[in-house]
Each structure stands twice: as C-alpha cells, then as structure tokens.
Design an enzyme around this catalytic site. Sequence first.
Site, PDB file in Angstrom:
ATOM      1  CE  LYS A  76      -4.302  -1.826   2.301  1.00  0.00           C
ATOM      2  NZ  LYS A  76      -5.071  -1.821   3.346  1.00  0.00           N
ATOM      3  CG  ASP A 112      -7.841   0.542   3.582  1.00  0.00           C
ATOM      4  OD1 ASP A 112      -8.738  -0.470   3.095  1.00  0.00           O
ATOM      5  OD2 ASP A 112      -6.800   0.409   3.163  1.00  0.00           O
TER       6      ASP A 112
HETATM    7  O1  LIG Z   1      -6.729  -4.085   3.138  1.00  0.00           O
HETATM    8  C1  LIG Z   1      -7.644  -4.247   2.672  1.00  0.00           C
HETATM    9  C2  LIG Z   1      -8.368  -5.497   2.785  1.00  0.00           C
HETATM   10  C3  LIG Z   1      -8.421  -6.434   1.486  1.00  0.00           C
HETATM   11  O2  LIG Z   1      -7.210  -6.783   1.028  1.00  0.00           O
HETATM   12  C4  LIG Z   1      -9.385  -7.545   1.579  1.00  0.00           C
HETATM   13  O3  LIG Z   1      -8.655  -8.607   1.503  1.00  0.00           O
HETATM   14  O4  LIG Z   1     -10.430  -7.527   1.848  1.00  0.00           O
HETATM   15  C5  LIG Z   1      -9.084  -5.388   0.498  1.00  0.00           C
HETATM   16  C6  LIG Z   1      -8.458  -4.037   0.064  1.00  0.00           C
HETATM   17  O5  LIG Z   1      -9.039  -3.455  -0.733  1.00  0.00           O
HETATM   18  C7  LIG Z   1      -8.371  -3.478   1.400  1.00  0.00           C
HETATM   19  O6  LIG Z   1      -7.598  -2.178   1.394  1.00  0.00           O
END
Ligand SMILES: O=C1C[C@@](O)(C(=O)O)C[C@@H](O)[C@@H]1O
Length: 291
Positions: A76, A112
Amino acid sequence: MTTRTSSHLVGLIGTGVGPSLTPAMHMAEGRAQGLDYVYRPIDLAALDIAPDRIGEVLGWARALGFDAVNVTHPCKQIVLRHLDRIDPVAQQLGAVNTVLFTDDGTVGHNTDTTGFAHGFTEGLPDADLDTVVLIGAGGAGTAVADALLRLGCRHLTVVDLDVDRASSLARELTQRHPAAQVDASSFDKLSVLLPDSDGVVHATPTGMAEHPGVAFDPALLHPDLWVADIVYRPLDTEMLQAAHAAGCRTLDGGRMAVHQAVDAFALITGISPDADRMSRHFRQTVENRAR
Ligand SMILES: O=C1C[C@@](O)(C(=O)O)C[C@@H](O)[C@@H]1O
Ligand SMILES: NC(=O)C1=CN([C@@H]2O[C@H](COP(=O)(O)OP(=O)(O)OC[C@H]3O[C@@H](n4cnc5c(N)ncnc54)[C@H](O)[C@@H]3O)[C@@H](O)[C@H]2O)C=CC1
C-alpha cells in the site's frame, strides 16, 4: 463520475489474498447491478513475485486489460511511487489501496480511510469525537486515525505495544492535522485514559480467530464510551461482547470492510453500489466461513 466501460476486470494484488472476501463482494454487487464484472485475487506470494515489483505488476495488469486493482499488504505504501496521480486524501495518508487505470494514467485512492469514515458515520451516528483512543498504530490504524481526524476528532491518543510506532504515528498525524491534538501513550495508561474518553477504536490483530482475546482490560469499558473494532473475523469479537455487556454503543469491523469495497466499486464503475446489499453479502459470507 462516469462509467468508463460496460465490462469491468478488477484485481486484488497483495500477499495471501486468496481467502479475501472482497472479490466475491464486488462480483455479487456487479451481478446485481447487471454489470459484466470480474474481480480476481492476484497473490504475489503464490506467484513468487517480490512485493517491491508492484510497479511492474501494475504495468502487466494494465496491459492485460484490467480496469482497476485494489492493492493490499504489503504494497500500500510502495505503490505510491508508481502512480501518475494520487487523490489528496490518499496522498496525505501516504497509502493507496485502489488504483484506476484511466486514459490519463494510473490514479491512486485510499478507500480504507474513506470506508472507515463512512462505516463510522453510518454505524455510530452522532458519536462524540472530542476525545478518542486508538489502539493499534499499524497500516489499518493509520487509515482509521486519519478518518477520525477528518471527521473532527479533537484529541486522539494512539496506543501500541510498540511505543515508538505509536509516537511516530502521533507525530505524523500532528503534521497532517495541525488543528487537532494527537499524542501517543502506553497500555498502562489506559486505566487513566479510557474513563475520560468518548470512544475507543481497536486496530490490532487481537480478537481475530487466530489471535483470540482482548488487547486491554475489558473492565475499563464503561457505558459512556463508544467502542469500535476493525477486526471482522469474527464480527462479534470478545472486545465487542464485553462492550455490549458494559452498555457501550458499538461498531464492528464489518462496516470498514464493506465500505472500503463500496467506495472502491463506486470509483471503478462510476455507479453508487447498494451498500446494504454488499453488507448482507459480506456478513453472510463471514457466517458461512465460520461454520
Ligand atoms: O486491506 C484491505 C483488505 C482487502 O485486502 C481484503 O482482502 O478484503 C481489500 C483491500 O481493498 C483493503 O484495502
Ligand atoms: N475491517 C477492515 O476492513 C480491516 C481490518 N483489519 C484488521 O486490523 C488488524 C490490524 O491490521 P494492520 O494495521 O494492517 O496490521 P499491522 O501489523 O500493520 O499493525 C498491527 C499493530 O498492532 C500492534 N499490536 C499487535 N498486537 C498488539 C496488542 N496485543 N496490543 C497492542 N498493539 C498490538 C502492532 O504493534 C502493530 O503496530 C488486522 O489484523 C485485521 O484484523 C485490517 C485491515 C482492514
């Protein structure tokens, strides 16, 4: 916002993303909206691709016809330097979880932090934000902290087992949100902090099925405190059970998980999804997997 194509090919890039509930949530909503919407996990660990090759992976995804990707742990932050443009909220946070491949280049967003904010205002409307304690200064805690400060939190105290991590997050937050008072503290101070706080957000892995328990002494919970967890497997964590028993208003981690997907879906398609329908899908899947 405008829909760029009638069909959508989306990916989730990160390590260990195979069991993620996000792809199914997006695809179910795509189907319900009558869209041709495919969303696939792309597990860098399974593909033996080092996370620092995220720039190349984005290039491949674009060349292979993907319209957008979610980017997750551990990419990220490192993804930022590979993007053409970054939405101001994501730029301020220094983390991106949604990348759109547009005609004008790659554009990064962070759903997020917007997702926590939307879930919070939906699930705990009118919650007092004067004095809030955040437990957990990791990636998710940082997104939560920025959301709380954008929502108007006036005094935020960050607590983490790693006190240096809490202090450095507090310093960064102070720079980003100079109007607020942000400080760091340690676990042994919670007995002083929580009695005088309006709310507490828990953002460590404690309470997940594989890390059971409560990160702090639940006897510190009191009915004037709202309590939010971001752990969502299970949804009804031991901390939330203790909070209910203490008479607190609560918010579970499903809200953030759903709203990060709601916000990403809207960015990707230009269509406002049905958040309640996505939430029902998510909660049903969590329940089914727990059986
Ligand atoms: O960190 C997360 C969780 C996530 O990776 C998931 O597996 O649901 C989906 C991503 O968009 C979010 O930022
Ligand atoms: N609802 C949602 O959409 C999301 C929920 N999560 C949840 O948030 C949790 C944290 O995720 P990240 O921030 O990405 O992890 P991370 O590993 O980046 O950070 C976790 C932080 O918690 C601290 N910590 C660990 N155990 C602790 C304890 N017992 N007491 C106090 N601090 C402790 C660590 O020192 C670290 O700073 C995940 O395990 C997951 O359950 C994460 C992402 C999205």
